[in-house]
Design an enzyme around this catalytic site. Sequence first.
Site, PDB file in Angstrom:
ATOM      1  NE  ARG A  51       4.879  36.922  12.723  1.00  0.00           N
ATOM      2  CZ  ARG A  51       4.630  37.073  14.014  1.00  0.00           C
ATOM      3  NH1 ARG A  51       3.458  37.540  14.401  1.00  0.00           N
ATOM      4  NH2 ARG A  51       5.538  36.763  14.924  1.00  0.00           N
ATOM      5  CD1 TRP A  71      13.824  37.218  14.137  1.00  0.00           C
ATOM      6  CD2 TRP A  71      14.253  39.408  14.043  1.00  0.00           C
ATOM      7  NE1 TRP A  71      13.142  37.725  13.058  1.00  0.00           N
ATOM      8  CE2 TRP A  71      13.392  39.065  12.976  1.00  0.00           C
ATOM      9  CE3 TRP A  71      14.668  40.742  14.163  1.00  0.00           C
ATOM     10  CZ2 TRP A  71      12.928  40.004  12.048  1.00  0.00           C
ATOM     11  CZ3 TRP A  71      14.200  41.672  13.244  1.00  0.00           C
ATOM     12  CH2 TRP A  71      13.342  41.307  12.205  1.00  0.00           C
ATOM     13  CD1 TRP A 121      14.897  45.411   7.564  1.00  0.00           C
ATOM     14  CD2 TRP A 121      16.630  45.303   8.997  1.00  0.00           C
ATOM     15  NE1 TRP A 121      14.666  44.375   8.429  1.00  0.00           N
ATOM     16  CE2 TRP A 121      15.705  44.282   9.312  1.00  0.00           C
ATOM     17  CE3 TRP A 121      17.794  45.436   9.759  1.00  0.00           C
ATOM     18  CZ2 TRP A 121      15.910  43.397  10.370  1.00  0.00           C
ATOM     19  CZ3 TRP A 121      17.996  44.548  10.812  1.00  0.00           C
ATOM     20  CH2 TRP A 121      17.059  43.534  11.101  1.00  0.00           C
ATOM     21  CD  GLU A 180       8.611  35.264  13.883  1.00  0.00           C
ATOM     22  OE1 GLU A 180       8.045  36.331  14.116  1.00  0.00           O
ATOM     23  OE2 GLU A 180       9.852  35.178  13.710  1.00  0.00           O
ATOM     24  CD1 TRP A 207      12.023  44.189  10.635  1.00  0.00           C
ATOM     25  CD2 TRP A 207      10.798  45.604  11.846  1.00  0.00           C
ATOM     26  NE1 TRP A 207      10.720  43.772  10.562  1.00  0.00           N
ATOM     27  CE2 TRP A 207       9.939  44.614  11.305  1.00  0.00           C
ATOM     28  CE3 TRP A 207      10.239  46.605  12.640  1.00  0.00           C
ATOM     29  CZ2 TRP A 207       8.566  44.603  11.533  1.00  0.00           C
ATOM     30  CZ3 TRP A 207       8.865  46.590  12.865  1.00  0.00           C
ATOM     31  CH2 TRP A 207       8.044  45.601  12.318  1.00  0.00           C
ATOM     32  CG  ASN A 219      13.101  41.029   8.161  1.00  0.00           C
ATOM     33  OD1 ASN A 219      12.893  42.220   7.976  1.00  0.00           O
ATOM     34  ND2 ASN A 219      12.136  40.220   8.530  1.00  0.00           N
ATOM     35  CG  ASP A 220      11.344  36.914   7.384  1.00  0.00           C
ATOM     36  OD1 ASP A 220      12.259  37.231   8.148  1.00  0.00           O
ATOM     37  OD2 ASP A 220      10.191  36.632   7.764  1.00  0.00           O
TER      38      ASP A 220
HETATM   39  C1  FRU Z   1      10.227  36.574  10.730  1.00  0.00           C
HETATM   40  C2  FRU Z   1       9.207  37.705  10.830  1.00  0.00           C
HETATM   41  C3  FRU Z   1       7.877  37.243  10.255  1.00  0.00           C
HETATM   42  C4  FRU Z   1       7.227  38.545   9.867  1.00  0.00           C
HETATM   43  C5  FRU Z   1       8.415  39.355   9.381  1.00  0.00           C
HETATM   44  C6  FRU Z   1       8.311  40.834   9.663  1.00  0.00           C
HETATM   45  O1  FRU Z   1      11.547  37.007  10.728  1.00  0.00           O
HETATM   46  O2  FRU Z   1       9.089  38.112  12.178  1.00  0.00           O
HETATM   47  O3  FRU Z   1       7.100  36.468  11.146  1.00  0.00           O
HETATM   48  O4  FRU Z   1       6.273  38.384   8.866  1.00  0.00           O
HETATM   49  O5  FRU Z   1       9.556  38.831  10.039  1.00  0.00           O
HETATM   50  O6  FRU Z   1       9.361  41.550   9.075  1.00  0.00           O
END
Ligand code: FRU
Length: 481
Positions: free
Chosen positions: A146, A286, A20, A199, A47, A22-23
């Site tokens: 964050r 998401w 997996w 975010e 995740w 993500n960002d």
């Molecule tokens: C955005 C997020 C961020 C966080 C990260 C966690 O997609 O939710 O805010 O730092 O992913 O994986």
Amino acid sequence: MTNSIDLFRPGFHFTSPQNWINDPNGLVFFAGEYHLFFQFNPFGNDWGHMSWGHAISPDLVHWQHFPVAIPETEGIMAFSGCAVVDWHNSSGFGINNQPPLVIVFTGQNDALMRQDQRLAFSNDHGRTWTLFEGNPVLDIGIKDFRDPKVFWHEPSQKWVMIVVLADQLKVSFYASSDLKTWVHQSDFAPPNTTDRLWEVPELFELNIGNSSFSRWVLKVDVFETDPLGRIAGKYFVGQFDGVQFVPDNLELEPNWLDFGQDFYAAISWSDVPDGRRMWLGWMSNWNYARETPTHPWCGAMTIPRRLRLEEVAGRLRLVQEPVRELEALRGRLYSLPATSILEGSTTLEARGTKLEIVMTFKAATATEFGLKVRVGENEFTTVGYNLKHQELFVDRTQSGKTDFSERFAGKHAAHLKLEADELQLQIFVDQSSLEVFAQNGQVVMTDLIYPSFESDGLEVYAIGGTVQVTAQIWELNSSSA
Ligand code: FRU
């Protein structure tokens, strides 16, 4: 042996060999190398155990994978953040007169339900990372704090951090002289915002067109707008003096970054020597990211895009264009000279699952026209333009596999005016995605699709009359080849 489901793996978009992601995190250029860190689960294809994965590229197109840079440590996950080159060794982390690379990330402590900001540094061009023993460097004792983005603010000679108080829909500004001690400067929280969470903030200055005037762009990603449930990035244009961000105008509708469903958490590269501002985003959403039908990997990045600020119809707009380095992927070219397309669908000679399509439509009598990509038996994805509604759209309702989530299939539209009756499109098609740049990047739409591998046809179509079309279509090579 190829696992049939691995056929969805992109040819030229960044993915992890497995597991997996993500960002994007910590995008920084240093010593001839572009670094791409990213949210990564070292232990599975969903995740969890968030850590920073790492890859390096000389050209933004070909990526080499490196070991995890920041693992989950003592129950603290490494959430999103940024990286900078500390040119003057303000942090004191450097050795041998070489500037250190410094990562600023969010520590997610599940047990305490806390988020704080932490540092890690490297003295070997990002190959190995050491956690700062004084971590955390910024802790205000709250749960949703964050995604720090740090940059050097030349006029005030200090580091600036922007970071979100996610559930308060607020961006906070901090300043520091050494990256270790941070002092609160101001907050940006527009009134009457009904989003659920903010975010991954981003802030940078861009010249307006080719002028020497500039404005600052502040971006946040919105996790669920009310009442649309939309998950997407939006931006504000304004002024920033090192202390406070002042938007030019808050009365206007939100400025969305991308009118598709799959562009989130974009951040830009720090320290790019030629001054280009470039970013990429996580190509998912998401709403269904955890259900997408890929294995043994999950999640991809968009192509890198160059950013500009242009005045369009009296408003400053963030314009995104594919970076020129992507031209290195171009293979065989099909050219279609100006051709009149009759009502109905016309199959083009070009076909493929990895394509760059540059196409200009000149409106004639048709009320709707466009292009269908990844056409196969009973499936296709439409990029269309409706003249009555002045709307560009991507329709993925019949794009292939859509049943893994009720929230996936759909038609996404953006308001767009023709210029001299023309619609100019640049489209990147990959195994499981589509990125549409209209009118030179004024409107962008990014959408995932899961067609069968054999669905590689291309058609142009017109409804209610004719349209004229000109095209250049390149087969694109894989970036790993
Ligand atoms: C955005 C997020 C961020 C966080 C990260 C966690 O997609 O939710 O805010 O730092 O992913 O994986």
